[in-house]
Write a protein that holds these residues in place. Structure first.
Motif, short mmCIF file in Angstrom:
data_model
loop_
_atom_site.label_atom_id
_atom_site.label_comp_id
_atom_site.label_asym_id
_atom_site.label_seq_id
_atom_site.Cartn_x
_atom_site.Cartn_y
_atom_site.Cartn_z
N VAL A 148 4.14 8.69 0.79
CA VAL A 148 4.84 9.55 -0.17
C VAL A 148 4.73 10.67 0.26
O VAL A 148 3.50 11.19 0.03
CB VAL A 148 4.89 9.12 -1.34
CG1 VAL A 148 5.67 10.09 -2.33
CG2 VAL A 148 5.25 7.70 -1.78
N PHE A 149 5.62 11.62 0.90
CA PHE A 149 5.25 13.09 1.32
C PHE A 149 5.64 13.87 -0.01
O PHE A 149 6.79 13.45 -0.47
CB PHE A 149 5.84 13.47 2.52
CG PHE A 149 5.61 12.63 3.80
CD1 PHE A 149 4.45 13.37 4.56
CD2 PHE A 149 6.33 11.48 4.19
CE1 PHE A 149 4.12 12.55 5.47
CE2 PHE A 149 5.85 10.76 5.32
CZ PHE A 149 4.72 11.24 5.94
N CYS A 150 4.87 14.63 -0.29
CA CYS A 150 4.91 15.47 -1.51
C CYS A 150 4.58 17.02 -1.12
O CYS A 150 3.51 17.09 -0.47
CB CYS A 150 4.23 15.15 -2.76
SG CYS A 150 4.38 16.04 -4.13
N GLY A 152 6.33 15.94 -10.98
CA GLY A 152 7.77 16.09 -10.95
C GLY A 152 8.39 15.56 -9.61
O GLY A 152 9.18 14.52 -9.73
N ILE A 153 7.80 15.89 -8.59
CA ILE A 153 8.18 15.42 -7.15
C ILE A 153 7.70 13.85 -7.06
O ILE A 153 8.73 13.01 -6.80
CB ILE A 153 7.48 16.16 -5.91
CG1 ILE A 153 8.00 17.72 -6.09
CG2 ILE A 153 8.02 15.58 -4.71
CD1 ILE A 153 7.40 18.55 -5.49
N LEU A 154 6.75 13.42 -7.41
CA LEU A 154 6.33 12.00 -7.22
C LEU A 154 7.05 11.29 -8.28
O LEU A 154 7.21 9.96 -7.86
CB LEU A 154 4.67 12.06 -7.41
CG LEU A 154 3.87 12.55 -6.30
CD1 LEU A 154 2.28 12.66 -6.85
CD2 LEU A 154 4.07 12.07 -5.11
N ARG A 182 1.17 -1.38 0.05
CA ARG A 182 -0.02 0.09 -0.02
C ARG A 182 0.80 1.07 0.00
O ARG A 182 1.85 1.50 0.74
CB ARG A 182 -0.87 0.07 1.29
CG ARG A 182 -1.93 1.29 1.33
CD ARG A 182 -2.45 1.22 2.70
NE ARG A 182 -1.73 0.73 4.00
CZ ARG A 182 -1.18 1.63 4.73
NH1 ARG A 182 -1.02 2.97 4.08
NH2 ARG A 182 -0.31 1.43 5.59
N VAL A 183 0.62 2.11 -0.76
CA VAL A 183 1.30 3.65 -0.95
C VAL A 183 0.12 4.48 -0.91
O VAL A 183 -0.70 4.64 -1.43
CB VAL A 183 2.13 3.70 -2.25
CG1 VAL A 183 2.58 4.92 -2.30
CG2 VAL A 183 3.02 2.49 -2.38
N GLU A 184 0.48 5.28 0.18
CA GLU A 184 -0.23 6.48 0.57
C GLU A 184 0.35 7.74 0.17
O GLU A 184 1.58 8.18 0.51
CB GLU A 184 -0.77 6.61 1.93
CG GLU A 184 -1.59 7.79 2.27
CD GLU A 184 -1.82 7.95 3.92
OE1 GLU A 184 -2.20 8.88 4.31
OE2 GLU A 184 -1.64 6.84 4.53
N LEU A 185 -0.39 8.61 -0.58
CA LEU A 185 0.23 9.87 -1.04
C LEU A 185 -0.15 10.94 0.08
O LEU A 185 -1.43 11.05 0.15
CB LEU A 185 0.04 10.58 -2.63
CG LEU A 185 0.23 9.39 -3.55
CD1 LEU A 185 -0.22 10.01 -5.04
CD2 LEU A 185 1.76 9.13 -3.69
N ARG A 186 0.83 11.87 0.41
CA ARG A 186 0.44 12.91 1.41
C ARG A 186 0.84 14.36 0.63
O ARG A 186 2.06 14.28 0.80
CB ARG A 186 0.63 12.63 2.82
CG ARG A 186 0.24 11.68 3.45
CD ARG A 186 0.17 11.66 5.07
NE ARG A 186 0.01 10.34 5.58
CZ ARG A 186 0.32 9.82 6.80
NH1 ARG A 186 0.94 10.62 7.54
NH2 ARG A 186 -0.14 8.66 7.36
#
Length: 186
Positions: A73-75, A86-88, A46-50
């Motif tokens: 993943v903190f962005c 671009g960051i992701l 599981r990957v959560e984007l924040r």
């Protein structure tokens, strides 16, 4: 650390791009969501984007492995979805290149380094070493290539007006292709 050749980087980019295949014309916001899904597929977790405010932080994104095996993943919470993408993609490049991802299991010194980050994400800063410079450059090169290819897909679909428009409208449209409207593709 062995540097990838241009050819190897291109082949790796092709492999990653195959995972993004889908309907054309995706917005940058949709591509951000898809980047999280691709990371989840590649990591088998599981990957959560924040999207968080990273004021005064020495980085704009970070991937942290959680104790339960999932990832966050903190962005940077930029107003531009293109910038977020671009960051992701940079974080995705770390995964594809098999760079070490830091875990968020310890708490010592994390709040001192970056008190504004949610949870224990500041551990990433504490775990960096000299090899990180090469890894960051390698990830940035791959992310740039991915960003170029992903954004070209959507741009080509909307580049030119229909063939039956008048020549002066066509010239105007061709001139505006590289200057999207302020809120376009966000």
């Amino acid at each position: 650390m062995n540097r990838m050749t241009r050819r190897e980087r291109g082949e790796l980019c092709d492999e990653v791009m195959a995972r993004f295949r889908g309907p054309g014309g995706a917005t940058h916001r949709e591509l951000c969501r898809r980047t999280g899904e691709v990371m989840s597929e590649l990591l088998g977790a599981r990957v959560e984007l924040r999207f968080v405010a990273l004021r005064d932080a020495p980085f704009s994104g970070a991937t942290v492995r959680l104790a339960d095996g999932g990832y966050v993943v903190f962005c940077a919470k930029s107003r531009s979805w293109y910038h977020r993408l671009g960051i992701l993609l940079h974080e995705l490049a770390h995964v594809v290149l098999h760079h070490r991802l830091d875990s968020a299991s310890g708490a010592e010194g994390l709040r001192r380094l970056a008190p504004h980050l949610p949870g224990q994400a500041a551990r990433i800063i504490a775990g960096r070493s000299d090899h990180a410079v090469d890894e960051e450059q390698e990830a940035e090169e791959l992310a740039d290539l991915l960003l170029e290819r992903l954004t070209e897909q959507g741009d080509r679909a909307a580049e030119l007006p229909a063939a039956d428009v008048t020549p002066h409208v066509r010239r105007i449209a061709e001139g505006l292709v590289h200057y999207p409207a302020k809120d376009a593709r966000r």
